[in-house]
Design a protein around this motif. Structure first.
Motif, PDB file in Angstrom:
ATOM      1  N   VAL A   1       3.346  -7.206  -1.572  1.00 26.49           N
ATOM      2  CA  VAL A   1       3.747  -6.101  -0.685  1.00 26.49           C
ATOM      3  C   VAL A   1       3.966  -6.626   0.725  1.00 26.49           C
ATOM      4  O   VAL A   1       4.961  -6.286   1.379  1.00 26.49           O
ATOM      5  N   LEU A   2       3.054  -7.462   1.196  1.00 23.55           N
ATOM      6  CA  LEU A   2       3.183  -8.026   2.538  1.00 23.55           C
ATOM      7  C   LEU A   2       4.427  -8.893   2.667  1.00 23.55           C
ATOM      8  O   LEU A   2       4.996  -9.009   3.761  1.00 23.55           O
ATOM      9  N   ASP A   3       4.868  -9.465   1.558  1.00 24.36           N
ATOM     10  CA  ASP A   3       6.086 -10.274   1.551  1.00 24.36           C
ATOM     11  C   ASP A   3       7.344  -9.423   1.403  1.00 24.36           C
ATOM     12  O   ASP A   3       8.444  -9.958   1.316  1.00 24.36           O
TER      13      ASP A   3
ATOM     14  N   ALA B   1       5.916  -3.876  -5.806  1.00 23.26           N
ATOM     15  CA  ALA B   1       4.492  -4.206  -5.890  1.00 23.26           C
ATOM     16  C   ALA B   1       3.657  -3.034  -5.374  1.00 23.26           C
ATOM     17  O   ALA B   1       2.624  -2.693  -5.959  1.00 23.26           O
ATOM     18  N   PHE B   2       4.102  -2.394  -4.291  1.00 24.50           N
ATOM     19  CA  PHE B   2       3.353  -1.238  -3.798  1.00 24.50           C
ATOM     20  C   PHE B   2       3.454  -0.076  -4.779  1.00 24.50           C
ATOM     21  O   PHE B   2       2.491   0.655  -4.979  1.00 24.50           O
ATOM     22  N   ARG B   3       4.605   0.077  -5.394  1.00 24.97           N
ATOM     23  CA  ARG B   3       4.761   1.122  -6.416  1.00 24.97           C
ATOM     24  C   ARG B   3       3.759   0.891  -7.546  1.00 24.97           C
ATOM     25  O   ARG B   3       3.168   1.829  -8.062  1.00 24.97           O
TER      26      ARG B   3
ATOM     27  N   ILE C   1      -1.455   5.342   4.744  1.00 25.72           N
ATOM     28  CA  ILE C   1      -2.389   4.579   5.580  1.00 25.72           C
ATOM     29  C   ILE C   1      -2.657   3.211   4.955  1.00 25.72           C
ATOM     30  O   ILE C   1      -2.695   2.188   5.643  1.00 25.72           O
ATOM     31  N   ALA C   2      -2.848   3.193   3.638  1.00 32.60           N
ATOM     32  CA  ALA C   2      -3.101   1.930   2.949  1.00 32.60           C
ATOM     33  C   ALA C   2      -1.913   0.983   3.111  1.00 32.60           C
ATOM     34  O   ALA C   2      -2.102  -0.217   3.371  1.00 32.60           O
ATOM     35  N   TYR C   3      -0.712   1.498   2.978  1.00 32.09           N
ATOM     36  CA  TYR C   3       0.479   0.660   3.120  1.00 32.09           C
ATOM     37  C   TYR C   3       0.535   0.036   4.516  1.00 32.09           C
ATOM     38  O   TYR C   3       0.795  -1.159   4.659  1.00 32.09           O
ATOM     39  N   ARG C   4       0.249   0.855   5.520  1.00 32.65           N
ATOM     40  CA  ARG C   4       0.282   0.366   6.903  1.00 32.65           C
ATOM     41  C   ARG C   4      -0.858  -0.606   7.194  1.00 32.65           C
ATOM     42  O   ARG C   4      -0.755  -1.430   8.101  1.00 32.65           O
ATOM     43  N   SER C   5      -1.937  -0.510   6.432  1.00 28.47           N
ATOM     44  CA  SER C   5      -3.133  -1.308   6.707  1.00 28.47           C
ATOM     45  C   SER C   5      -3.341  -2.453   5.721  1.00 28.47           C
ATOM     46  O   SER C   5      -4.401  -3.078   5.744  1.00 28.47           O
ATOM     47  N   LEU C   6      -2.399  -2.702   4.860  1.00 25.60           N
ATOM     48  CA  LEU C   6      -2.596  -3.744   3.843  1.00 25.60           C
ATOM     49  C   LEU C   6      -2.941  -5.106   4.438  1.00 25.60           C
ATOM     50  O   LEU C   6      -3.658  -5.884   3.820  1.00 25.60           O
ATOM     51  N   GLY C   7      -2.471  -5.364   5.622  1.00 26.01           N
ATOM     52  CA  GLY C   7      -2.795  -6.629   6.275  1.00 26.01           C
ATOM     53  C   GLY C   7      -4.274  -6.792   6.554  1.00 26.01           C
ATOM     54  O   GLY C   7      -4.771  -7.912   6.676  1.00 26.01           O
ATOM     55  N   SER C   8      -5.002  -5.676   6.626  1.00 27.93           N
ATOM     56  CA  SER C   8      -6.440  -5.748   6.892  1.00 27.93           C
ATOM     57  C   SER C   8      -7.275  -5.836   5.616  1.00 27.93           C
ATOM     58  O   SER C   8      -8.490  -6.005   5.693  1.00 27.93           O
ATOM     59  N   TYR C   9      -6.635  -5.726   4.446  1.00 27.02           N
ATOM     60  CA  TYR C   9      -7.362  -5.854   3.188  1.00 27.02           C
ATOM     61  C   TYR C   9      -7.801  -7.304   3.024  1.00 27.02           C
ATOM     62  O   TYR C   9      -6.979  -8.215   2.989  1.00 27.02           O
ATOM     63  N   ARG C  10      -9.116  -7.517   2.943  1.00 28.22           N
ATOM     64  CA  ARG C  10      -9.657  -8.873   2.880  1.00 28.22           C
ATOM     65  C   ARG C  10      -9.734  -9.417   1.465  1.00 28.22           C
ATOM     66  O   ARG C  10      -9.869 -10.612   1.265  1.00 28.22           O
ATOM     67  N   GLY C  11      -9.718  -8.538   0.483  1.00 21.44           N
ATOM     68  CA  GLY C  11      -9.796  -8.994  -0.897  1.00 21.44           C
ATOM     69  C   GLY C  11     -11.205  -9.283  -1.366  1.00 21.44           C
ATOM     70  O   GLY C  11     -11.392  -9.869  -2.426  1.00 21.44           O
ATOM     71  N   ASP C  12     -12.213  -8.861  -0.580  1.00 22.03           N
ATOM     72  CA  ASP C  12     -13.606  -9.097  -0.972  1.00 22.03           C
ATOM     73  C   ASP C  12     -13.980  -8.273  -2.201  1.00 22.03           C
ATOM     74  O   ASP C  12     -14.747  -8.713  -3.036  1.00 22.03           O
ATOM     75  N   GLY C  13     -13.449  -7.067  -2.278  1.00 27.24           N
ATOM     76  CA  GLY C  13     -13.751  -6.177  -3.395  1.00 27.24           C
ATOM     77  C   GLY C  13     -12.462  -5.726  -4.050  1.00 27.24           C
ATOM     78  O   GLY C  13     -11.369  -6.183  -3.715  1.00 27.24           O
ATOM     79  N   ALA C  14     -12.610  -4.799  -4.953  1.00 29.15           N
ATOM     80  CA  ALA C  14     -11.454  -4.286  -5.682  1.00 29.15           C
ATOM     81  C   ALA C  14     -10.556  -3.477  -4.741  1.00 29.15           C
ATOM     82  O   ALA C  14     -11.042  -2.769  -3.861  1.00 29.15           O
TER      83      ALA C  14
END
Length: 178
Positions: free
Chosen positions: A10-12, A17-19, A53-66
């Motif tokens: 999505v970031l790329d 992928a977002f769908r 909000i999630a779409y706009r904030s995906l860059g802050s997702y660290r991937g620590d959890g699900a």
């Protein structure tokens, strides 16, 4: 495809992928919003806002959890924000059968009132407790998933859940045998 790979896609710039993320998580997010808000149209709006909000904030997702836990956290916060801004009004249930009397209308009315009372009491909890209780009971997340989604140690999540439930019991006047 795992969560990190989907987020990176999505970031790329891959909209498909977002769908995929939305299709995979929309039922759980909507269900959590509905449990908090109690109205289908409000839950639909909150779920949609949560994905924006999630779409706009995906860059802050660290991937620590699900990723689902991260989305659920956004959805519960969005739902409580909506709930705090909502004026008290009544809504007819879409399941309401006009002309066909309920076998026990008093029981149905009391159950609806009890649901509203519990939702209001959960919304009134202090922040660490409200979030953990909402993720556990409205979002259906396990304690491990809540710990990962909130970046808190598991024992802290357990403590916040227990204290939140204790406060709910006190606020709702529920007697519990020890």
């Amino acid at each position: 495809m795992d969560d990190r790979a989907l987020v990176q896609a999505v970031l790329d710039g891959d909209r498909d992928a977002f769908r995929t993320i939305v299709e995979r998580e929309q039922v759980a997010v909507y269900r959590a919003c509905l449990r908090i808000l109690g109205r289908s149209h409000d839950a639909e709006d909150a779920a949609q806002e949560s994905f924006v909000i999630a779409y706009r904030s995906l860059g802050s997702y660290r991937g620590d959890g699900a990723l689902g836990g991260w989305l659920m956290r956004i959805a519960t916060r969005q739902s409580y924000r909506r709930l705090s801004q909502r004026r008290d009004t009544s809504e007819l249930s879409p399941d309401l059968r006009l002309g066909a009397p309920d076998p026990d209308p008093l029981a149905a009315a009391l159950a609806g009132e009890r649901e509203r009372t519990v939702r209001t009491a959960v919304a009134a909890l202090a922040e660490p407790y409200r979030e953990v209780v909402a993720l556990r009971y409205f979002g259906g997340l396990s304690l491990d998933e809540i710990a990962a989604a909130t970046s808190r140690p598991l024992n802290t999540v357990k403590t916040h859940l227990r204290r939140g439930l204790d406060r709910l019991r006190t606020d709702l006047g529920v007697e519990v045998a020890a």
